[in-house]
Design an enzyme around this catalytic site. Structure first.
Site, mmCIF file in Angstrom:
data_model
loop_
_atom_site.group_PDB
_atom_site.id
_atom_site.type_symbol
_atom_site.label_atom_id
_atom_site.label_comp_id
_atom_site.label_asym_id
_atom_site.label_seq_id
_atom_site.Cartn_x
_atom_site.Cartn_y
_atom_site.Cartn_z
ATOM 1 N N GLY A 156 22.449 -74.888 5.352
ATOM 2 C CA GLY A 156 21.470 -75.939 5.053
ATOM 3 C C GLY A 156 21.585 -76.409 3.615
ATOM 4 O O GLY A 156 21.876 -75.617 2.718
ATOM 5 N N GLY A 177 26.887 -49.673 -13.590
ATOM 6 C CA GLY A 177 25.456 -49.968 -13.458
ATOM 7 C C GLY A 177 24.725 -48.802 -12.824
ATOM 8 O O GLY A 177 24.953 -48.474 -11.666
ATOM 9 N N ASP A 232 14.141 -63.891 -3.706
ATOM 10 C CA ASP A 232 15.058 -63.667 -4.835
ATOM 11 C C ASP A 232 15.492 -64.955 -5.533
ATOM 12 O O ASP A 232 16.122 -64.904 -6.591
ATOM 13 C CB ASP A 232 16.339 -62.969 -4.344
ATOM 14 C CG ASP A 232 16.117 -61.505 -4.012
ATOM 15 O OD1 ASP A 232 14.965 -61.052 -4.067
ATOM 16 O OD2 ASP A 232 17.110 -60.812 -3.697
ATOM 17 N N HIS A 272 -4.777 -31.175 5.019
ATOM 18 C CA HIS A 272 -4.160 -29.997 4.400
ATOM 19 C C HIS A 272 -3.449 -29.177 5.468
ATOM 20 O O HIS A 272 -4.081 -28.830 6.472
ATOM 21 C CB HIS A 272 -5.248 -29.146 3.741
ATOM 22 C CG HIS A 272 -4.710 -27.908 3.074
ATOM 23 N ND1 HIS A 272 -3.830 -27.974 2.019
ATOM 24 C CD2 HIS A 272 -4.912 -26.589 3.334
ATOM 25 C CE1 HIS A 272 -3.522 -26.724 1.641
ATOM 26 N NE2 HIS A 272 -4.162 -25.873 2.423
HETATM 27 P P1 NAD Z 1 19.737 -53.624 -11.885
HETATM 28 O O1 NAD Z 1 19.435 -54.692 -12.863
HETATM 29 O O2 NAD Z 1 18.646 -52.770 -11.356
HETATM 30 O O3 NAD Z 1 20.865 -52.628 -12.504
HETATM 31 C C1 NAD Z 1 22.107 -53.056 -13.002
HETATM 32 C C2 NAD Z 1 22.481 -52.164 -14.161
HETATM 33 O O4 NAD Z 1 23.823 -52.460 -14.543
HETATM 34 C C3 NAD Z 1 21.606 -52.379 -15.387
HETATM 35 O O5 NAD Z 1 21.016 -51.155 -15.743
HETATM 36 C C4 NAD Z 1 22.601 -52.887 -16.441
HETATM 37 O O6 NAD Z 1 22.302 -52.402 -17.727
HETATM 38 C C5 NAD Z 1 23.931 -52.333 -15.948
HETATM 39 N N1 NAD Z 1 25.115 -53.082 -16.414
HETATM 40 C C6 NAD Z 1 25.281 -54.429 -16.384
HETATM 41 N N2 NAD Z 1 26.503 -54.739 -16.909
HETATM 42 C C7 NAD Z 1 27.121 -53.572 -17.249
HETATM 43 C C8 NAD Z 1 28.383 -53.229 -17.827
HETATM 44 N N3 NAD Z 1 29.286 -54.154 -18.172
HETATM 45 N N4 NAD Z 1 28.679 -51.909 -18.036
HETATM 46 C C9 NAD Z 1 27.784 -50.953 -17.682
HETATM 47 N N5 NAD Z 1 26.561 -51.243 -17.147
HETATM 48 C C10 NAD Z 1 26.228 -52.525 -16.925
HETATM 49 O O7 NAD Z 1 20.524 -54.355 -10.710
HETATM 50 P P2 NAD Z 1 20.945 -53.813 -9.288
HETATM 51 O O8 NAD Z 1 20.862 -52.334 -9.219
HETATM 52 O O9 NAD Z 1 22.274 -54.460 -9.035
HETATM 53 O O10 NAD Z 1 19.836 -54.448 -8.341
HETATM 54 C C11 NAD Z 1 19.669 -55.863 -8.311
HETATM 55 C C12 NAD Z 1 18.289 -56.264 -7.848
HETATM 56 O O11 NAD Z 1 18.129 -55.955 -6.477
HETATM 57 C C13 NAD Z 1 17.195 -55.562 -8.622
HETATM 58 O O12 NAD Z 1 16.275 -56.523 -9.051
HETATM 59 C C14 NAD Z 1 16.567 -54.638 -7.615
HETATM 60 O O13 NAD Z 1 15.174 -54.572 -7.779
HETATM 61 C C15 NAD Z 1 16.917 -55.272 -6.274
HETATM 62 N N6 NAD Z 1 17.104 -54.218 -5.270
HETATM 63 C C16 NAD Z 1 16.039 -53.449 -4.916
HETATM 64 C C17 NAD Z 1 16.222 -52.425 -4.023
HETATM 65 C C18 NAD Z 1 15.039 -51.587 -3.634
HETATM 66 O O14 NAD Z 1 13.926 -52.092 -3.640
HETATM 67 N N7 NAD Z 1 15.221 -50.309 -3.330
HETATM 68 C C19 NAD Z 1 17.465 -52.143 -3.488
HETATM 69 C C20 NAD Z 1 18.521 -52.938 -3.868
HETATM 70 C C21 NAD Z 1 18.333 -53.972 -4.775
#
Ligand code: NAD
Length: 498
Positions: A141, A208, A340, A473
């Protein structure tokens, strides 16, 4: 065609108009959790609704549910459970007096199980669309104007025009790419491919140590990989309460995860069936790693490429998110963006779901505000981490007068019986009013326990209300009750040395 400018929008619409546009009350683009829920709620409210989604399964058929169902959380959840069972049978089962010889794992079957869960969930959404008389259109879309959407159908590849007074954009997000570590889909992979590996890599690197990185690290560690997490930030899990992230760091390190903080990846490339990765530590020292696979989990970005024609004039912010006000309204009249796709609130499925309901009800002129301050967060590791409200460090930073009640799962009878004694519950309240300001949990079933805290905060309960609520409990939820009692030094089962 390159070099030939696109025809003006009115001319473009005019040329497709010959195929007779289909009229709806509401069109939703994207059938992830935010989009399909928005479509269902619109249909429930009596609107003639279409939901467009281009996700195809391996047979080329429509597979609504978005990344969440097809390539993200549900896959992760399924593999989390399989890996926990495998780990339990391999490492903990003998403590129950049960002996197992020759334990084997067939990861291809594990992945098959995961795929069948995805199929049945996606099929379930298709049935919900049918039940609610929603037209589910399998195609791509694109917003042409505030009332017109063009769909390029997957089967015919022919454009079709749809019109509606209200259009909801819910196209979700995708993993960000790191220029220093280009994904080759074989050795350097994204999170989707990381949920489809047919064997555990011997030495697995993950860029990450955020939510996705940690969830994947736990899964592959339990399946037998040696996992190294490279995190650019000097602190671990900065969005979580510091005490919980310290506890998590200790637990995950004990499980064998090699978490390297302050590790900024400089380059990663494939070389003779290995990945050679270079990173710089917080002192500026260079390191080289040889890995069997590398997962890039460095964040996600919104799917706004080709979402709207330039002439539609949909405003994006500097990070590519669709600009919305607090009611999910874009700058175009009658066009909304949820999930998102916007920077409003965290990138969480349940936030998108709530926005889907909110927008549908707003279109129907019903008022159903979203409380962005009380959205639970969960990290599906083992043990899980969950929280709602503010962290202690955030409250300290604003000078709030707070107090804390903590209860460790090691003192819970139910946790002892189940052998899941790691972690704690931490409740933070306002010292004067006893208002609950934040609840932070690391432990078994934290994702379920947090619901009680969310409900308490939503109903403006005080910690005393929690303390006076009868909990079964023995049950794991008693830890919340005890943490509420601990705020006044009257926890019943808190060990004296705690
Ligand atoms: P995130 O932002 O949580 O973590 C990515 C990490 O990668 C950060 O800590 C960052 O500092 C690090 N990073 C970035 N570039 C880097 C580099 N060059 N070298 C080393 N480290 C580096 O992102 P995510 O884990 O990819 O998640 C993405 C989004 O998806 C988040 O907003 C999360 O809330 C959402 N998500 C949520 C769930 C859940 O609710 N359980 C599950 C999956 C994703």
């Amino acid at each position: 065609m390159p070099g030939i400018p696109s025809p003006p929008i009115t001319q473009h619409i005019g040329s497709i108009m010959s195929t007779t546009p289909i009229e709806y009350d509401v069109i939703v683009i994207g059938a992830g959790p935010a989009g399909y829920v928005a479509a269902i709620r619109c249909a429930q409210l009596g609107f003639k609704t279409a939901c467009i989604d281009d996700w195809s399964n391996t047979k080329g058929l429509a597979s609504p549910g978005g990344t969440f169902v097809n390539a993200g959380c549900i896959s992760s959840m399924s593999l989390l459970e399989s890996s926990k069972i495998y780990h339990l049978l391999n490492n903990e089962i003998s403590s129950h007096g049960i002996k197992i010889d020759n334990l084997e794992i067939d990861l291809a079957l594990t992945i098959q199980r995961k795929d069948s869960i995805i199929n049945s969930l996606s099929h379930h959404i298709t049935k919900l669309f049918d039940h609610n008389k929603i037209d589910c259109i399998h195609g791509l879309g694109k917003l042409l104007s505030s009332e017109v959407v063009e769909v390029l159908k997957n089967n015919t590849k022919k454009p079709q025009l749809l019109t509606a007074e209200h259009i909801i954009l819910a196209t979700g997000s995708h993993s960000s790419e790191l220029p220093c570590s280009p994904i080759d889909h074989e050795f350097i992979i994204g999170s989707t491919e990381a949920l489809n590996l047919k064997e555990a890599p011997k030495r697995l690197g993950i860029i990450g140590a955020g939510i996705i990185g940690l969830e994947l690290a736990g899964i592959w560690n339990r399946f037998g990989s040696d996992v190294i997490l490279l995190e650019a930030q000097d602190s671990f899990l900065t969005s979580t309460d510091q005490q919980i992230s310290d506890e998590a760091y200790q637990i995950f390190s004990k499980q064998g995860l090699d978490i390297r903080l302050g590790a900024r990846v400089i380059s990663a490339k494939k070389a003779s069936k290995k990945v050679i990765l270079e990173y710089q530590d917080h002192q500026g020292k260079h390191h080289t790693l040889h890995l069997d696979k590398l997962i890039v989990a460095s964040g996600r970005e919104p799917n706004t490429d080709n979402l709207s024609a330039a002439e539609a004039d949909l405003l994006l912010d500097e990070n590519g998110f669709v600009h919305v006000d607090n009611n999910c309204c874009t700058t175009l009249p009658g066009v909304y963006a949820i999930g998102d796709l916007t920077a409003l609130g965290p990138m969480l499925a349940h936030k998108g779901i709530e926005e889907g309901i909110f927008v549908a009800e707003n279109i129907a002129e019903k008022h159903s505000p979203i409380n962005y301050d009380i959205i639970p967060s969960v990290i599906y590791t083992s043990p899980e981490i969950a929280w709602v409200g503010q962290s202690e460090q955030a409250l300290k930073a604003i000078g709030e007068d707070y107090k804390i009640g903590i209860f460790p799962f090691s003192a819970s009878a139910r946790s002892l019986a189940s052998g899941k004694t790691e972690g704690l519950v931490k409740i933070i309240t306002h010292r004067e009013t006893d208002k609950i300001l934040g609840v932070h949990i690391i432990g078994d079933q934290a994702s379920e326990l947090i619901a009680e805290a969310v409900l308490a905060m939503e109903f403006s309960a005080s910690a005393e209300d929690l303390a006076r609520t009868i909990h079964a409990h023995p049950s794991i939820s008693e830890a919340l009750h005890e943490a509420a009692l601990a705020l006044d030094n009257r926890a019943l089962h808190l060990p004296p040395d705690y």
